[in-house]
Design a protein around this motif. Structure first.
Motif, mmCIF file in Angstrom:
data_model
loop_
_atom_site.group_PDB
_atom_site.id
_atom_site.type_symbol
_atom_site.label_atom_id
_atom_site.label_comp_id
_atom_site.label_asym_id
_atom_site.label_seq_id
_atom_site.Cartn_x
_atom_site.Cartn_y
_atom_site.Cartn_z
ATOM 1 N N SER A 195 -16.292 33.010 -42.172
ATOM 2 C CA SER A 195 -16.551 31.603 -42.512
ATOM 3 C C SER A 195 -17.786 31.126 -41.768
ATOM 4 O O SER A 195 -18.218 31.752 -40.804
ATOM 5 C CB SER A 195 -15.351 30.749 -42.134
ATOM 6 O OG SER A 195 -15.131 30.845 -40.747
ATOM 7 N N ILE A 196 -18.334 29.994 -42.176
ATOM 8 C CA ILE A 196 -19.597 29.552 -41.585
ATOM 9 C C ILE A 196 -19.356 28.533 -40.482
ATOM 10 O O ILE A 196 -18.637 27.556 -40.666
ATOM 11 C CB ILE A 196 -20.548 29.008 -42.682
ATOM 12 C CG1 ILE A 196 -21.948 28.755 -42.109
ATOM 13 C CG2 ILE A 196 -20.007 27.770 -43.356
ATOM 14 C CD1 ILE A 196 -23.049 28.769 -43.137
ATOM 15 N N LYS A 223 -18.240 43.726 -38.257
ATOM 16 C CA LYS A 223 -17.857 42.351 -38.597
ATOM 17 C C LYS A 223 -19.079 41.452 -38.537
ATOM 18 O O LYS A 223 -20.081 41.772 -37.896
ATOM 19 C CB LYS A 223 -16.762 41.863 -37.653
ATOM 20 C CG LYS A 223 -15.433 42.573 -37.900
ATOM 21 C CD LYS A 223 -14.373 42.116 -36.931
ATOM 22 C CE LYS A 223 -13.047 42.837 -37.224
ATOM 23 N NZ LYS A 223 -12.096 42.701 -36.137
ATOM 24 N N GLN A 224 -18.960 40.297 -39.203
ATOM 25 C CA GLN A 224 -20.098 39.378 -39.272
ATOM 26 C C GLN A 224 -19.648 37.942 -38.981
ATOM 27 O O GLN A 224 -18.497 37.588 -39.200
ATOM 28 C CB GLN A 224 -20.740 39.419 -40.669
ATOM 29 C CG GLN A 224 -21.387 40.757 -40.999
ATOM 30 C CD GLN A 224 -22.095 40.731 -42.334
ATOM 31 O OE1 GLN A 224 -21.590 40.164 -43.299
ATOM 32 N NE2 GLN A 224 -23.272 41.353 -42.397
ATOM 33 N N ILE A 225 -20.601 37.158 -38.469
ATOM 34 C CA ILE A 225 -20.403 35.710 -38.342
ATOM 35 C C ILE A 225 -21.612 35.031 -38.966
ATOM 36 O O ILE A 225 -22.757 35.420 -38.690
ATOM 37 C CB ILE A 225 -20.270 35.263 -36.871
ATOM 38 C CG1 ILE A 225 -18.994 35.833 -36.249
ATOM 39 C CG2 ILE A 225 -20.224 33.736 -36.774
ATOM 40 C CD1 ILE A 225 -18.788 35.423 -34.796
ATOM 41 N N ARG A 226 -21.338 34.040 -39.816
ATOM 42 C CA ARG A 226 -22.417 33.224 -40.387
ATOM 43 C C ARG A 226 -22.401 31.857 -39.737
ATOM 44 O O ARG A 226 -21.349 31.313 -39.415
ATOM 45 C CB ARG A 226 -22.212 33.051 -41.900
ATOM 46 C CG ARG A 226 -22.608 34.259 -42.720
ATOM 47 C CD ARG A 226 -22.297 34.050 -44.188
ATOM 48 N NE ARG A 226 -23.132 33.012 -44.785
ATOM 49 C CZ ARG A 226 -22.678 32.051 -45.589
ATOM 50 N NH1 ARG A 226 -21.402 31.948 -45.874
ATOM 51 N NH2 ARG A 226 -23.515 31.182 -46.114
ATOM 52 N N ALA A 227 -23.598 31.315 -39.524
ATOM 53 C CA ALA A 227 -23.704 29.974 -38.943
ATOM 54 C C ALA A 227 -24.912 29.272 -39.551
ATOM 55 O O ALA A 227 -25.842 29.928 -40.046
ATOM 56 C CB ALA A 227 -23.856 30.066 -37.428
ATOM 57 N N ARG A 228 -24.876 27.948 -39.497
ATOM 58 C CA ARG A 228 -26.021 27.198 -40.017
ATOM 59 C C ARG A 228 -27.245 27.376 -39.103
ATOM 60 O O ARG A 228 -28.377 27.407 -39.562
ATOM 61 C CB ARG A 228 -25.652 25.723 -40.167
ATOM 62 C CG ARG A 228 -24.629 25.507 -41.292
ATOM 63 C CD ARG A 228 -24.085 24.098 -41.296
ATOM 64 N NE ARG A 228 -25.110 23.112 -41.675
ATOM 65 C CZ ARG A 228 -24.920 21.792 -41.644
ATOM 66 N NH1 ARG A 228 -23.752 21.298 -41.243
ATOM 67 N NH2 ARG A 228 -25.884 20.967 -42.003
ATOM 68 N N THR A 266 -26.894 35.122 -40.324
ATOM 69 C CA THR A 266 -25.743 36.038 -40.253
ATOM 70 C C THR A 266 -25.979 37.041 -39.125
ATOM 71 O O THR A 266 -27.009 37.705 -39.074
ATOM 72 C CB THR A 266 -25.552 36.793 -41.583
ATOM 73 O OG1 THR A 266 -25.359 35.835 -42.630
ATOM 74 C CG2 THR A 266 -24.332 37.712 -41.523
ATOM 75 N N ALA A 267 -24.998 37.103 -38.211
ATOM 76 C CA ALA A 267 -25.041 38.104 -37.141
ATOM 77 C C ALA A 267 -24.037 39.197 -37.461
ATOM 78 O O ALA A 267 -22.873 38.919 -37.771
ATOM 79 C CB ALA A 267 -24.696 37.454 -35.812
#
Length: 381
Positions: free
Chosen positions: A4-5, A147-152, A140-141
């Motif tokens: 999720s972002i 695994k990934q993390i999305r952020a603004r 996106t990291a």
């Protein structure tokens, strides 16, 4: 980990990353902070928190714990052995914190982490980022487990060897000092005051002697080749060669020691799209003047506050203004730290002239005041 972002992803949970996380969490944003280490550092390079930093941290509930734990040192002086060259009093500064606060970086991190936890935040660790990719709407990291993390937005607070800076393709311009630095926390007796941070100049190089809580002192010195673990005899020799002569300091115990090379480098830009740099990811320099962590915490607070405004609908150009101003501030701080290091290590031939010039300058109240404003960070209010 999640797909999720988040509003903001922070990479690096040292003092800089934790500060940004505290600010964003308190301002009501969805923040994720990750660090590659399984636990926070329990050793500590930075030991100085300046008045301006305490002022900036005040609205975020961290300052009282720091002030209670740290040692309040109202004076900074530059000496050549027993000879006072310039005394810089902090006690008359117009601030609620008219002193240098001496406190270990481990304690500073601990109080920041406690505040972040109070606000409901949690550091994800160990979590090693291997790739950072941004598009028009997010960053996106990707982690080493896939695994990934999305952020603004993303804040890179991951230190001098920043993967975030590298992945963003931002240059890191500068060089490395020829000497290495030794660092030791010691217990000692003798001629070193407990209410003053002293920068000793000598032909052999500089040495900083600063009091710490728990009856310890922090010793930082330039040497040609520092040992990996400085022992009592090594630190004693440094003080005998460079420190006070009339009442010599006697080293009784080395509690912790390390060595490091010092670089003077500044990132070519503090922002690229949705990525911001803070702390050592953006600037590294000589420890003379104790500015490194303070500047990083300042980066973190100003970046987090600006991001909060942008997330709330303010124009994105606010981040360009922020990045320009942080880079200009870093240039100014790097230059004063470099000048202090250069002046400290002049040749024996130039030393009498330097000492005379500094003693004369030190007699002028306006010069002492200006130095106090600069070293305390209050000139950056």
């Amino acid at each position: 980990m999640m797909n999720s972002i988040a509003d903001v992803l922070i990479i690096g949970a040292g003092p800089v990353g934790l500060t940004a996380a505290v600010v964003l969490e308190q301002l009501g944003h969805d923040v994720v902070i990750v660090d590659s280490q399984s636990e926070g550092a329990n050793t500590s390079r930075a030991a100085v928190v300046h008045p301006h930093t305490l002022e900036l941290l005040e609205p975020y509930g961290v300052t009282p714990a720091l002030v209670e734990r740290g040692l309040h040192t109202p004076a900074f002086s530059i000496r050549d052995r027993d000879q006072l060259l310039i005394g810089v009093p902090f006690s008359n500064l117009p601030t609620a914190y008219p002193y240098t606060l001496m406190i270990s970086q481990a304690d500073t991190e601990k109080f920041l982490l406690e505040r972040f936890s109070e606000l409901g935040g949690k550091v994800i660790r160990p979590a090693t980022v291997t790739e950072v990719v941004q598009d028009a709407d997010s960053v996106t990291a990707t982690f080493d487990d896939g695994k990934q993390i999305r952020a603004r937005y993303l804040i890179g607070a991951d230190g001098m060897h920043s993967l975030v800076r590298e992945q963003a393709g931002i240059g890191f311009t500068g060089g490395t000092y020829g000497e290495s630095f030794t660092l030791a926390d010691v217990r000692m007796s003798g001629g070193v005051p407990q209410d003053e941070v002293i920068l000793y100049f000598s032909p052999a190089g500089l040495v900083v002697v600063a009091p710490l809580p728990d009856d310890m002192y922090r010793i930082v010195a330039t040497v040609d080749e520092a040992p990996h673990d400085p022992d009592i005899s090594f630190v004693q020799r440094l003080l005998d060669e460079r420190g006070p002569q009339s009442h010599p300091a006697v080293v009784e115990e080395v509690v912790w020691g390390s060595r490091f090379r010092v670089h003077h480098r500044i990132a070519d830009s503090f922002r690229l799209g949705r990525i911001l740099l803070a702390g050592d990811a953006g600037h590294v320099h000589s420890p003379a003047g104790g500015q490194g962590m303070n500047l990083g915490i300042e980066d973190a607070i100003t970046s987090a506050e600006a991001l909060s405004q942008v997330l709330g609908g303010a124009p994105d150009t606010l981040l360009d203004d922020l990045a320009t101003s942080r880079r200009n501030t870093a240039e100014s701080v790097v230059s004063i730290a470099s000048r202090l290091t250069d002046v400290a290590t002049v040749s024996a031939r130039v030393r009498p002239l330097r000492n005379l010039a500094m003693r004369l300058a030190g007699k002028i109240p306006a010069i002492r005041r200006r130095l106090a404003w600069r070293l305390s960070g209050l000139d950056r209010r």
